[in-house]
Design an enzyme around this catalytic site. Structure first.
Site, PDB file in Angstrom:
ATOM      1  CD  GLU A 149       0.218   1.219   3.069  1.00  0.00           C
ATOM      2  OE1 GLU A 149       1.077   1.177   3.962  1.00  0.00           O
ATOM      3  OE2 GLU A 149      -0.192   2.298   2.564  1.00  0.00           O
ATOM      4  CG  LEU A 248      12.387  18.834  -2.658  1.00  0.00           C
ATOM      5  CD1 LEU A 248      12.670  19.750  -3.828  1.00  0.00           C
ATOM      6  CD2 LEU A 248      13.700  18.224  -2.151  1.00  0.00           C
ATOM      7  N   GLY A 255       8.692  11.520  10.947  1.00  0.00           N
ATOM      8  CA  GLY A 255       8.242  10.595  11.992  1.00  0.00           C
ATOM      9  C   GLY A 255       7.216   9.664  11.376  1.00  0.00           C
ATOM     10  CB  CYS A 258       5.622   4.505   6.971  1.00  0.00           C
ATOM     11  SG  CYS A 258       3.873   4.208   7.253  1.00  0.00           S
TER      12      CYS A 258
HETATM   13  C1  UGA Z   1       4.376   7.410   4.181  1.00  0.00           C
HETATM   14  C2  UGA Z   1       4.414   7.504   2.645  1.00  0.00           C
HETATM   15  O1  UGA Z   1       4.333   8.864   2.236  1.00  0.00           O
HETATM   16  C3  UGA Z   1       3.289   6.701   2.019  1.00  0.00           C
HETATM   17  O2  UGA Z   1       3.407   6.708   0.602  1.00  0.00           O
HETATM   18  C4  UGA Z   1       3.372   5.250   2.525  1.00  0.00           C
HETATM   19  O3  UGA Z   1       2.336   4.454   1.999  1.00  0.00           O
HETATM   20  C5  UGA Z   1       3.280   5.257   4.040  1.00  0.00           C
HETATM   21  O4  UGA Z   1       4.368   6.034   4.564  1.00  0.00           O
HETATM   22  C6  UGA Z   1       3.342   3.829   4.527  1.00  0.00           C
HETATM   23  O5  UGA Z   1       4.348   3.174   4.294  1.00  0.00           O
HETATM   24  O6  UGA Z   1       2.354   3.327   5.069  1.00  0.00           O
HETATM   25  P1  UGA Z   1       3.015   8.691   6.103  1.00  0.00           P
HETATM   26  O7  UGA Z   1       3.992   8.063   7.049  1.00  0.00           O
HETATM   27  O8  UGA Z   1       1.578   8.618   6.409  1.00  0.00           O
HETATM   28  O9  UGA Z   1       3.198   8.059   4.619  1.00  0.00           O
HETATM   29  O10 UGA Z   1       3.360  10.236   6.022  1.00  0.00           O
HETATM   30  P2  UGA Z   1       4.160  11.224   5.064  1.00  0.00           P
HETATM   31  O11 UGA Z   1       3.227  12.238   4.556  1.00  0.00           O
HETATM   32  O12 UGA Z   1       4.971  10.521   4.079  1.00  0.00           O
HETATM   33  O13 UGA Z   1       5.109  11.969   6.125  1.00  0.00           O
HETATM   34  C7  UGA Z   1       6.074  11.249   6.870  1.00  0.00           C
HETATM   35  C8  UGA Z   1       6.936  12.208   7.645  1.00  0.00           C
HETATM   36  O14 UGA Z   1       7.782  12.953   6.774  1.00  0.00           O
HETATM   37  C9  UGA Z   1       6.165  13.256   8.445  1.00  0.00           C
HETATM   38  O15 UGA Z   1       6.733  13.395   9.722  1.00  0.00           O
HETATM   39  C10 UGA Z   1       6.316  14.540   7.648  1.00  0.00           C
HETATM   40  O16 UGA Z   1       6.255  15.688   8.434  1.00  0.00           O
HETATM   41  C11 UGA Z   1       7.704  14.339   7.077  1.00  0.00           C
HETATM   42  N1  UGA Z   1       7.921  15.107   5.834  1.00  0.00           N
HETATM   43  C12 UGA Z   1       7.240  14.833   4.719  1.00  0.00           C
HETATM   44  C13 UGA Z   1       8.874  16.137   5.847  1.00  0.00           C
HETATM   45  O17 UGA Z   1       9.537  16.407   6.871  1.00  0.00           O
HETATM   46  N2  UGA Z   1       9.088  16.836   4.691  1.00  0.00           N
HETATM   47  C14 UGA Z   1       8.408  16.566   3.553  1.00  0.00           C
HETATM   48  O18 UGA Z   1       8.668  17.245   2.524  1.00  0.00           O
HETATM   49  C15 UGA Z   1       7.450  15.546   3.567  1.00  0.00           C
END
Ligand code: UGA
Length: 434
Positions: A149, A248, A255, A258
């Site tokens: 997923e 970016l 955090g 995942c």
């Molecule tokens: C992530 C992936 O984006 C999904 O595609 C994947 O399906 C999912 O893991 C999973 O393996 O189940 P998620 O953990 O819900 O999704 O959240 P993200 O939106 O990816 O953010 C993860 C972390 O990265 C957050 O703490 C967010 O603040 C940080 N982040 C994200 C940044 O610091 N900078 C960014 O540009 C993007």
């Protein structure tokens, strides 16, 4: 089709509800009776945009039960969507996946396809298939298909209903075709591959995104050193289509349930095969350091944090979810408390959950403005709208000493320019007017 889904966390529940939306008869199975009771009443146990509405809409095609035997007995397809948390050594803990596999083996009474949606190390589908076949109690045929997923918390429903891609990893054409039928009405492009490639696609995707974040965070830290501005730098980089403008955003590190776990799991697996992933190792290290960035900044402004009142704005690992797993706030609040600071926190959804981590130790506020009242320091961990909507003047009016450490670059620097405060964010110049 008659489908069963094992596990009603983010992956399992969202998958089940979205499959019901596409007219499948779905039974969601979980061991947690209280959770099941809630869902039987149409109440979603997770905070996820659009999910309660979609659940209610499809209640006539959704069944929620703890009775796995009944659910799996005559299912044509069984999805495994249980968690694969990390073990202390960083490897993926597959105990929940195997528990479900055993239950499936003991319950299925017809030929069926078992679909592994949980994120599992490369080669796990082969093992699960063998394991189920060895433990079958009825003379039936089962095949395992990997179908990782890609949903993000906060946009999980949209990511599933309008997926960028659907990956189907099957060894037999027949089994792959069953999945093609399951997803017949989903518009997303479908990629048919073998199981190990499907498993690899999942880890490679998540770890690449984690790497991208750690890279931009390292660039941001260097921007602070050389006087560049990460927002402009990221914008300039992102306009190149080969780089892309997503993921970016510099901040206090990734955090969630995942990226932290999947980077460690692939790194562990690489070492297991004596092939170390040096880039992933670096991404993990950079992220661990990045999470401490605001505390380090705080210590530049106060030689001791003892007795200070600290407004903590945002607790979840990102907005749009009540999930606190690996949220940078946890580590930072722990340090603040250890150092003797008084913590006042605001988060629109995660108060109850956070209180379980630090029972009775934090004062929770209904509004961000209340948390700022008389504070000596403000630390921003999540870019919730309620926080981004604060005006710079509010920090000055409410705080005893307006020292604002913004871990998510929620504001434009120029908004703070002429005010008597300190505004220190990530990868940008600091406004220091006091
Ligand atoms: C992530 C992936 O984006 C999904 O595609 C994947 O399906 C999912 O893991 C999973 O393996 O189940 P998620 O953990 O819900 O999704 O959240 P993200 O939106 O990816 O953010 C993860 C972390 O990265 C957050 O703490 C967010 O603040 C940080 N982040 C994200 C940044 O610091 N900078 C960014 O540009 C993007």
């Amino acid at each position: 089709m008659k489908i069963a889904v094992a596990g009603t966390g983010y992956v399992g529940l969202v998958t089940g509800v979205c499959l019901a939306e596409h007219k499948h008869e779905v039974t969601c199975v979980d061991v947690d009776e209280k959770k099941i009771e809630k869902m039987q009443q149409g109440i979603s146990p997770i905070y996820e945009k659009g999910l309660p509405e979609l659940m209610k809409k499809n209640m006539d095609r959704l069944t929620f039960t703890t009775d796995y035997k009944k659910a799996y007995a005559d299912a044509e397809v069984i999805f495994i969507g249980v968690g694969t948390p990390e073990k202390v050594d960083g490897s993926a803990n597959l105990k929940y996946v195997y528990t479900v596999a055993k239950q499936i083996a003991e319950s299925v009474e017809r030929d069926c396809v078992v679909v592994v949606k949980s994120t599992v190390p490369i080669g796990t589908n082969d093992k699960i298939e063998n394991y189920i076949r060895e433990h079958l109690t009825h003379p039936v045929e089962i095949d395992c298909v990997s179908n990782p997923e890609f949903l993000s918390q906060g946009t999980a429903v949209r990511d599933t209903l309008h997926a960028a891609r659907i990956i189907i990893g099957a060894e037999k054409e027949k089994a792959g075709n069953v999945l093609m039928k399951v997803y017949e009405d989903f518009e997303a492009p479908k990629i048919l591959t073998n199981r190990r490639s499907a498993e690899m696609i999942k880890y490679a995707s998540n770890d690449f995104l984690a790497l991208k974040i750690s890279y931009v965070n390292e660039i941001a830290n260097f921007c602070e050193t050389v006087g560049a501005d990460i927002e402009d730098v990221a914008k300039g980089m992102g306009m190149d289509e080969r780089i892309g403008n997503k993921f970016l955003k510099a901040g206090i590190g990734y955090g969630g349930s995942c990226f932290p776990k999947d980077t460690k799991a692939l790194h562990w697996l690489g070492n297991y095969y004596d092939k170390e992933f040096k880039t992933i190792k670096a991404a993990i290290e950079v992220n661990d350091n990045q999470k401490l960035k605001l505390i380090k900044k705080a210590r530049q402004y106060y030689s001791s944090l003892e007795g200070l009142t600290v407004a903590v704005l945002g607790l979840t690992f990102k907005p749009g979810t009540n999930d606190l797993r690996e949220a940078p706030s946890i580590l930072n609040v722990g340090i603040l408390l250890d150092d003797g600071a008084v913590v006042k926190a605001f988060d629109p959804v995660a108060e109850a959950e956070f209180d379980r981590l630090y029972p009775g130790k934090i004062k929770y506020c209904e509004l961000p403005e209340q948390a700022l009242e008389d504070a000596d320091l403000c630390m921003i961990f999540t870019e919730w709208e309620e926080i981004k909507n604060l005006t710079p003047q509010t920090f000055c009016n409410k705080m005893k000493k307006p020292v604002i450490l913004d871990g998510r670059n929620c504001f434009q620097i120029r908004e703070f320019e002429d005010l008597p405060l300190i505004y220190d964010s990530i990868g940008r110049r600091t406004v220091r007017n006091i």
